[in-house]
Design a protein around this motif. Structure first.
Motif, PDB file in Angstrom:
ATOM      1  N   GLY A  34       0.786  -1.232   0.000  1.00 39.03           N
ATOM      2  CA  GLY A  34       0.000   0.000   0.000  1.00 39.03           C
ATOM      3  C   GLY A  34       0.818   1.282   0.000  1.00 39.03           C
ATOM      4  O   GLY A  34       0.257   2.369  -0.075  1.00 39.03           O
ATOM      5  N   PHE A  35       2.142   1.168   0.085  1.00 35.54           N
ATOM      6  CA  PHE A  35       2.992   2.352   0.050  1.00 35.54           C
ATOM      7  C   PHE A  35       3.404   2.641  -1.393  1.00 35.54           C
ATOM      8  O   PHE A  35       3.754   1.727  -2.135  1.00 35.54           O
ATOM      9  CB  PHE A  35       4.270   2.146   0.876  1.00 35.54           C
ATOM     10  CG  PHE A  35       4.065   2.242   2.362  1.00 35.54           C
ATOM     11  CD1 PHE A  35       4.245   3.446   3.025  1.00 35.54           C
ATOM     12  CD2 PHE A  35       3.693   1.126   3.084  1.00 35.54           C
ATOM     13  CE1 PHE A  35       4.067   3.528   4.397  1.00 35.54           C
ATOM     14  CE2 PHE A  35       3.510   1.201   4.453  1.00 35.54           C
ATOM     15  CZ  PHE A  35       3.690   2.404   5.118  1.00 35.54           C
ATOM     16  N   THR A  36       3.396   3.894  -1.755  1.00 31.40           N
ATOM     17  CA  THR A  36       3.888   4.282  -3.078  1.00 31.40           C
ATOM     18  C   THR A  36       5.412   4.369  -3.025  1.00 31.40           C
ATOM     19  O   THR A  36       6.010   4.425  -1.930  1.00 31.40           O
ATOM     20  CB  THR A  36       3.333   5.653  -3.497  1.00 31.40           C
ATOM     21  OG1 THR A  36       3.872   6.652  -2.608  1.00 31.40           O
ATOM     22  CG2 THR A  36       1.802   5.675  -3.482  1.00 31.40           C
ATOM     23  N   SER A  37       6.030   4.415  -4.182  1.00 34.98           N
ATOM     24  CA  SER A  37       7.489   4.583  -4.245  1.00 34.98           C
ATOM     25  C   SER A  37       7.916   5.870  -3.555  1.00 34.98           C
ATOM     26  O   SER A  37       8.937   5.905  -2.868  1.00 34.98           O
ATOM     27  CB  SER A  37       7.971   4.606  -5.700  1.00 34.98           C
ATOM     28  OG  SER A  37       7.745   3.371  -6.304  1.00 34.98           O
ATOM     29  N   GLU A  38       7.115   6.908  -3.732  1.00 36.78           N
ATOM     30  CA  GLU A  38       7.431   8.199  -3.116  1.00 36.78           C
ATOM     31  C   GLU A  38       7.356   8.105  -1.587  1.00 36.78           C
ATOM     32  O   GLU A  38       8.192   8.655  -0.877  1.00 36.78           O
ATOM     33  CB  GLU A  38       6.485   9.295  -3.628  1.00 36.78           C
ATOM     34  CG  GLU A  38       6.645   9.626  -5.093  1.00 36.78           C
ATOM     35  CD  GLU A  38       5.973   8.619  -6.038  1.00 36.78           C
ATOM     36  OE1 GLU A  38       5.071   7.858  -5.591  1.00 36.78           O
ATOM     37  OE2 GLU A  38       6.361   8.581  -7.212  1.00 36.78           O
ATOM     38  N   GLU A  39       6.340   7.410  -1.090  1.00 37.10           N
ATOM     39  CA  GLU A  39       6.201   7.244   0.358  1.00 37.10           C
ATOM     40  C   GLU A  39       7.367   6.432   0.927  1.00 37.10           C
ATOM     41  O   GLU A  39       7.888   6.766   1.992  1.00 37.10           O
ATOM     42  CB  GLU A  39       4.880   6.562   0.699  1.00 37.10           C
ATOM     43  CG  GLU A  39       3.666   7.452   0.487  1.00 37.10           C
ATOM     44  CD  GLU A  39       2.355   6.710   0.622  1.00 37.10           C
ATOM     45  OE1 GLU A  39       1.390   7.325   1.124  1.00 37.10           O
ATOM     46  OE2 GLU A  39       2.278   5.522   0.230  1.00 37.10           O
ATOM     47  N   LEU A  85      13.303  10.051   6.163  1.00 42.26           N
ATOM     48  CA  LEU A  85      12.981  10.400   7.551  1.00 42.26           C
ATOM     49  C   LEU A  85      13.710   9.502   8.543  1.00 42.26           C
ATOM     50  O   LEU A  85      14.270   9.979   9.542  1.00 42.26           O
ATOM     51  CB  LEU A  85      11.469  10.331   7.772  1.00 42.26           C
ATOM     52  CG  LEU A  85      10.630  11.358   7.003  1.00 42.26           C
ATOM     53  CD1 LEU A  85       9.150  11.047   7.151  1.00 42.26           C
ATOM     54  CD2 LEU A  85      10.956  12.768   7.449  1.00 42.26           C
ATOM     55  N   LEU A  86      13.725   8.187   8.275  1.00 44.35           N
ATOM     56  CA  LEU A  86      14.428   7.269   9.174  1.00 44.35           C
ATOM     57  C   LEU A  86      15.933   7.519   9.141  1.00 44.35           C
ATOM     58  O   LEU A  86      16.607   7.377  10.166  1.00 44.35           O
ATOM     59  CB  LEU A  86      14.101   5.819   8.821  1.00 44.35           C
ATOM     60  CG  LEU A  86      12.659   5.390   9.109  1.00 44.35           C
ATOM     61  CD1 LEU A  86      12.403   3.985   8.566  1.00 44.35           C
ATOM     62  CD2 LEU A  86      12.344   5.469  10.585  1.00 44.35           C
ATOM     63  N   GLY A  87      16.447   7.892   7.981  1.00 45.42           N
ATOM     64  CA  GLY A  87      17.866   8.249   7.883  1.00 45.42           C
ATOM     65  C   GLY A  87      18.193   9.455   8.754  1.00 45.42           C
ATOM     66  O   GLY A  87      19.246   9.502   9.393  1.00 45.42           O
ATOM     67  N   ARG A  88      17.302  10.422   8.778  1.00 48.17           N
ATOM     68  CA  ARG A  88      17.515  11.604   9.631  1.00 48.17           C
ATOM     69  C   ARG A  88      17.509  11.217  11.102  1.00 48.17           C
ATOM     70  O   ARG A  88      18.331  11.700  11.889  1.00 48.17           O
ATOM     71  CB  ARG A  88      16.457  12.661   9.341  1.00 48.17           C
ATOM     72  CG  ARG A  88      16.735  13.371   8.016  1.00 48.17           C
ATOM     73  CD  ARG A  88      15.662  14.334   7.588  1.00 48.17           C
ATOM     74  NE  ARG A  88      15.189  15.244   8.622  1.00 48.17           N
ATOM     75  CZ  ARG A  88      14.058  15.930   8.503  1.00 48.17           C
ATOM     76  NH1 ARG A  88      13.299  15.814   7.427  1.00 48.17           N
ATOM     77  NH2 ARG A  88      13.683  16.734   9.466  1.00 48.17           N
ATOM     78  N   ILE A  89      16.589  10.337  11.491  1.00 52.42           N
ATOM     79  CA  ILE A  89      16.558   9.871  12.880  1.00 52.42           C
ATOM     80  C   ILE A  89      17.865   9.163  13.210  1.00 52.42           C
ATOM     81  O   ILE A  89      18.469   9.390  14.264  1.00 52.42           O
ATOM     82  CB  ILE A  89      15.340   8.945  13.126  1.00 52.42           C
ATOM     83  CG1 ILE A  89      14.042   9.740  13.057  1.00 52.42           C
ATOM     84  CG2 ILE A  89      15.467   8.235  14.479  1.00 52.42           C
ATOM     85  CD1 ILE A  89      12.790   8.884  13.078  1.00 52.42           C
ATOM     86  N   SER A  90      18.307   8.305  12.299  1.00 50.72           N
ATOM     87  CA  SER A  90      19.560   7.577  12.508  1.00 50.72           C
ATOM     88  C   SER A  90      20.734   8.537  12.647  1.00 50.72           C
ATOM     89  O   SER A  90      21.590   8.372  13.532  1.00 50.72           O
ATOM     90  CB  SER A  90      19.794   6.612  11.343  1.00 50.72           C
ATOM     91  OG  SER A  90      20.971   5.889  11.534  1.00 50.72           O
ATOM     92  N   ASN A  91      20.790   9.547  11.801  1.00 50.55           N
ATOM     93  CA  ASN A  91      21.861  10.546  11.890  1.00 50.55           C
ATOM     94  C   ASN A  91      21.797  11.317  13.202  1.00 50.55           C
ATOM     95  O   ASN A  91      22.831  11.637  13.796  1.00 50.55           O
ATOM     96  CB  ASN A  91      21.799  11.513  10.707  1.00 50.55           C
ATOM     97  CG  ASN A  91      22.234  10.872   9.419  1.00 50.55           C
ATOM     98  OD1 ASN A  91      22.969   9.879   9.410  1.00 50.55           O
ATOM     99  ND2 ASN A  91      21.763  11.405   8.304  1.00 50.55           N
ATOM    100  N   ASN A  92      20.592  11.630  13.656  1.00 57.54           N
ATOM    101  CA  ASN A  92      20.437  12.311  14.948  1.00 57.54           C
ATOM    102  C   ASN A  92      20.980  11.440  16.075  1.00 57.54           C
ATOM    103  O   ASN A  92      21.683  11.925  16.974  1.00 57.54           O
ATOM    104  CB  ASN A  92      18.973  12.650  15.216  1.00 57.54           C
ATOM    105  CG  ASN A  92      18.455  13.762  14.316  1.00 57.54           C
ATOM    106  OD1 ASN A  92      19.221  14.479  13.688  1.00 57.54           O
ATOM    107  ND2 ASN A  92      17.149  13.864  14.228  1.00 57.54           N
ATOM    108  N   LEU A  93      20.648  10.161  16.037  1.00 58.27           N
ATOM    109  CA  LEU A  93      21.137   9.245  17.077  1.00 58.27           C
ATOM    110  C   LEU A  93      22.653   9.099  17.038  1.00 58.27           C
ATOM    111  O   LEU A  93      23.277   8.907  18.076  1.00 58.27           O
ATOM    112  CB  LEU A  93      20.481   7.872  16.922  1.00 58.27           C
ATOM    113  CG  LEU A  93      19.039   7.774  17.378  1.00 58.27           C
ATOM    114  CD1 LEU A  93      18.456   6.426  17.001  1.00 58.27           C
ATOM    115  CD2 LEU A  93      18.934   7.996  18.881  1.00 58.27           C
TER     116      LEU A  93
END
Length: 136
Positions: free
Chosen positions: A108-113, A120-128
Motif C-alpha cells: 500500500g505504500f507508493t514509491s514516493e512514500e 525520515l528514518l535516515g535523519r533519525i539515525s543521523n540524529n542518534l
C-alpha cells in the motif's frame, strides 16, 4: 519502531521454522551475507547479543556445515566466521521468506512514500549518531 522490528522478526521466525534455524542463527547468516567475513566478537557487537549466545549459534551453524570458524589472521585469539557453499541450499527459502515479509511490510505504500520514509528514518539515525556511545 521497536514493536515493528519485533513483529517482523517473529513473522520471519515462523516463515523459516522448517529450516531448523533459530533467530540468532538466521540473523548471523543475514549479517554474513552482507559482510562475508566477520569475527565472532564483531557479530555479537552488531547483533547486540552476548558472546555465549553468538558462540552457541555459530557452533550450531558450523555443525550443520553452513558456516566455518578459523582463527583471524590479525588476532589469533579471535574467530573469523564465514558461510560455506552449503548455505546455497537454503538461501532461496531465506530470500523468499524475506521478500514475502518485505512485500507485506510495504503493501500500500507508493514509491514516493517509501523514499520519504527512508529519508525520515535516515535523519533519525543521523540524529542518534550524534549521541555519545557507552564504552564496551
Amino acid at each position: 519502531m521497536d514493536e515493528i522490528s519485533r513483529s517482523a522478526r517473529r513473522s520471519y521466525d515462523l516463515s523459516v521454522v522448517g529450516l531448523g534455524l533459530n533467530r540468532t542463527q538466521w540473523r548471523i547468516i543475514g549479517l554474513l551475507l552482507q559482510e562475508p567475513e566477520l569475527t565472532q566478537a564483531a557479530i555479537g557487537k552488531r547483533l547486540e547479543l552476548e558472546s555465549a549466545t553468538i558462540g552457541q549459534a555459530v557452533m550450531a551453524l558450523c555443525q550443520r556445515g553452513l558456516a566455518e570458524r578459523e582463527r583471524a589472521p590479525s588476532d589469533k585469539r579471535a574467530w573469523r566466521i564465514s558461510l560455506t557453499s552449503e548455505i546455497d541450499a537454503i538461501l532461496p527459502q531465506l530470500r523468499q521468506s524475506a521478500d514475502r515479509l518485505h512485500g507485506i511490510l510495504w503493501a500500500g505504500f507508493t514509491s514516493e512514500e517509501k523514499s520519504e520514509m527512508k529519508t525520515l528514518l535516515g535523519r533519525i539515525s543521523n540524529n542518534l549518531a550524534q549521541l555519545p556511545v557507552a564504552a564496551d
